[in-house]
Design a protein around this motif. Structure first.
Motif, short mmCIF file in Angstrom:
data_model
loop_
_atom_site.label_atom_id
_atom_site.label_comp_id
_atom_site.label_asym_id
_atom_site.label_seq_id
_atom_site.Cartn_x
_atom_site.Cartn_y
_atom_site.Cartn_z
N HIS A 49 -13.15 -4.71 21.69
CA HIS A 49 -13.82 -3.43 21.86
C HIS A 49 -14.95 -3.37 20.86
N ARG A 50 -16.17 -3.50 21.37
CA ARG A 50 -17.34 -3.56 20.49
C ARG A 50 -17.54 -2.29 19.69
N LEU A 51 -17.40 -1.15 20.32
CA LEU A 51 -17.73 0.10 19.64
C LEU A 51 -16.75 0.44 18.53
N THR A 52 -15.49 0.04 18.68
CA THR A 52 -14.49 0.35 17.65
C THR A 52 -14.23 -0.83 16.73
N GLY A 53 -14.72 -2.02 17.09
CA GLY A 53 -14.48 -3.19 16.25
C GLY A 53 -13.06 -3.71 16.36
N MET A 54 -12.38 -3.42 17.46
CA MET A 54 -11.00 -3.88 17.66
C MET A 54 -10.99 -5.24 18.34
N LEU A 55 -10.16 -6.11 17.81
CA LEU A 55 -9.94 -7.44 18.36
C LEU A 55 -8.47 -7.52 18.75
N TYR A 56 -8.18 -7.94 19.97
CA TYR A 56 -6.80 -8.10 20.41
C TYR A 56 -6.55 -9.59 20.62
N LEU A 57 -5.57 -10.12 19.88
CA LEU A 57 -5.24 -11.54 19.95
C LEU A 57 -3.86 -11.74 20.55
N HIS A 58 -3.74 -12.75 21.39
CA HIS A 58 -2.41 -13.18 21.84
C HIS A 58 -1.98 -14.30 20.91
N VAL A 59 -0.82 -14.14 20.32
CA VAL A 59 -0.27 -15.14 19.40
C VAL A 59 0.87 -15.83 20.13
N LEU A 60 0.88 -17.16 20.10
CA LEU A 60 1.86 -17.95 20.84
C LEU A 60 3.29 -17.67 20.40
N ASP A 61 3.54 -17.67 19.11
CA ASP A 61 4.89 -17.43 18.60
C ASP A 61 4.78 -16.52 17.38
N LEU A 62 5.01 -15.24 17.61
CA LEU A 62 4.82 -14.24 16.57
C LEU A 62 5.77 -14.46 15.39
N GLU A 63 7.02 -14.81 15.67
CA GLU A 63 8.00 -15.02 14.60
C GLU A 63 7.62 -16.21 13.74
N ALA A 64 7.25 -17.32 14.35
CA ALA A 64 6.86 -18.51 13.59
C ALA A 64 5.57 -18.26 12.80
N TYR A 65 4.70 -17.40 13.33
CA TYR A 65 3.45 -17.09 12.65
C TYR A 65 3.68 -16.28 11.38
N GLY A 66 4.72 -15.47 11.39
CA GLY A 66 5.02 -14.66 10.21
C GLY A 66 4.98 -13.17 10.47
N GLY A 67 4.81 -12.78 11.72
CA GLY A 67 4.82 -11.36 12.07
C GLY A 67 3.44 -10.77 12.26
N VAL A 68 3.46 -9.52 12.69
CA VAL A 68 2.22 -8.80 13.00
C VAL A 68 1.34 -8.64 11.77
N ASP A 69 1.95 -8.31 10.64
CA ASP A 69 1.16 -8.11 9.42
C ASP A 69 0.45 -9.38 8.98
N LYS A 70 1.09 -10.53 9.15
CA LYS A 70 0.49 -11.83 8.79
C LYS A 70 -0.69 -12.13 9.72
#
Length: 192
Positions: A136-157
């Motif tokens: 979303h250009r106007l708000t500067g929001m980026l939405y990412l799909h993460v393959l494995d959220l748990e292995a990545y370290g969670g949403v905060d990471k």
């Protein structure tokens, strides 16, 4: 639909402002033909002019300041992230057992400028295991799909890593005023 008002440019203005694109297109043309001849160079230049005049891209305002050492640091860190993430994704692909649980995570960037938003989104998507699915250009929001959220370290990471990437992009390319507005300037007025 864009909310930005774009001024129509004449073909002369496009040629004057995009001469480097014309030279790059001519170079690519010569390399594709595989031989450096005057005919190939002239054909490449003509093709470059036609592309710039007939298929114009909008001009993005850039008020930043390119810092070569910060750009190098950005590229080195990106290479390291790419290397590590490639092995992590490969391991997930061949590892038996648990199914990865993907998720879409929203991250609000500090600076919604088109250039910094694009660079941050592209670098995020190029690292295996994450993919930008919406911006979303106007708000500067980026939405990412993460393959494995748990292995990545969670949403905060995920959010912390994307914001750290954006900080590296801003420190490499943004002006001092943009760095200050993003909260990344040092007390001395320069880039942190």
């Amino acid at each position: 639909m864009s909310l930005h008002v774009r001024r129509r440019t004449t073909w002369r203005e496009r040629l004057r402002h995009q001469w480097s694109a014309i030279l790059w297109l001519a170079l690519v043309w010569v390399l594709l033909w595989g031989s450096f001849t005057w005919g190939n160079v002239l054909a490449g230049l003509l093709l470059g002019v036609l592309v710039v005049v007939l298929l114009p891209l909008p001009q993005l305002p850039f008020h930043g300041h390119v810092r070569p050492l910060r750009v190098l640091a950005l590229l080195v860190r990106f290479g390291a992230d790419l290397f590590v993430a490639s092995f992590q994704v490969a391991w997930q692909a061949i590892r038996p057992g648990r199914q990865p649980r993907g998720a879409v995570v929203g991250v609000r960037l500090r600076n919604p400028s088109d250039i910094y938003l694009t660079v941050t989104a592209e670098l995020s998507s190029l690292v295996p295991g994450s993919l930008v699915v919406e911006v979303h250009r106007l708000t500067g929001m980026l939405y990412l799909h993460v393959l494995d959220l748990e292995a990545y370290g969670g949403v905060d990471k995920v959010r912390a890593d994307v914001l750290a990437l954006e900080a590296r992009v801003l420190r490499a390319l943004a002006s001092d005023a943009e760095l200050e507005a993003a909260g990344l300037a040092t007390r001395g007025g320069g880039a942190a």
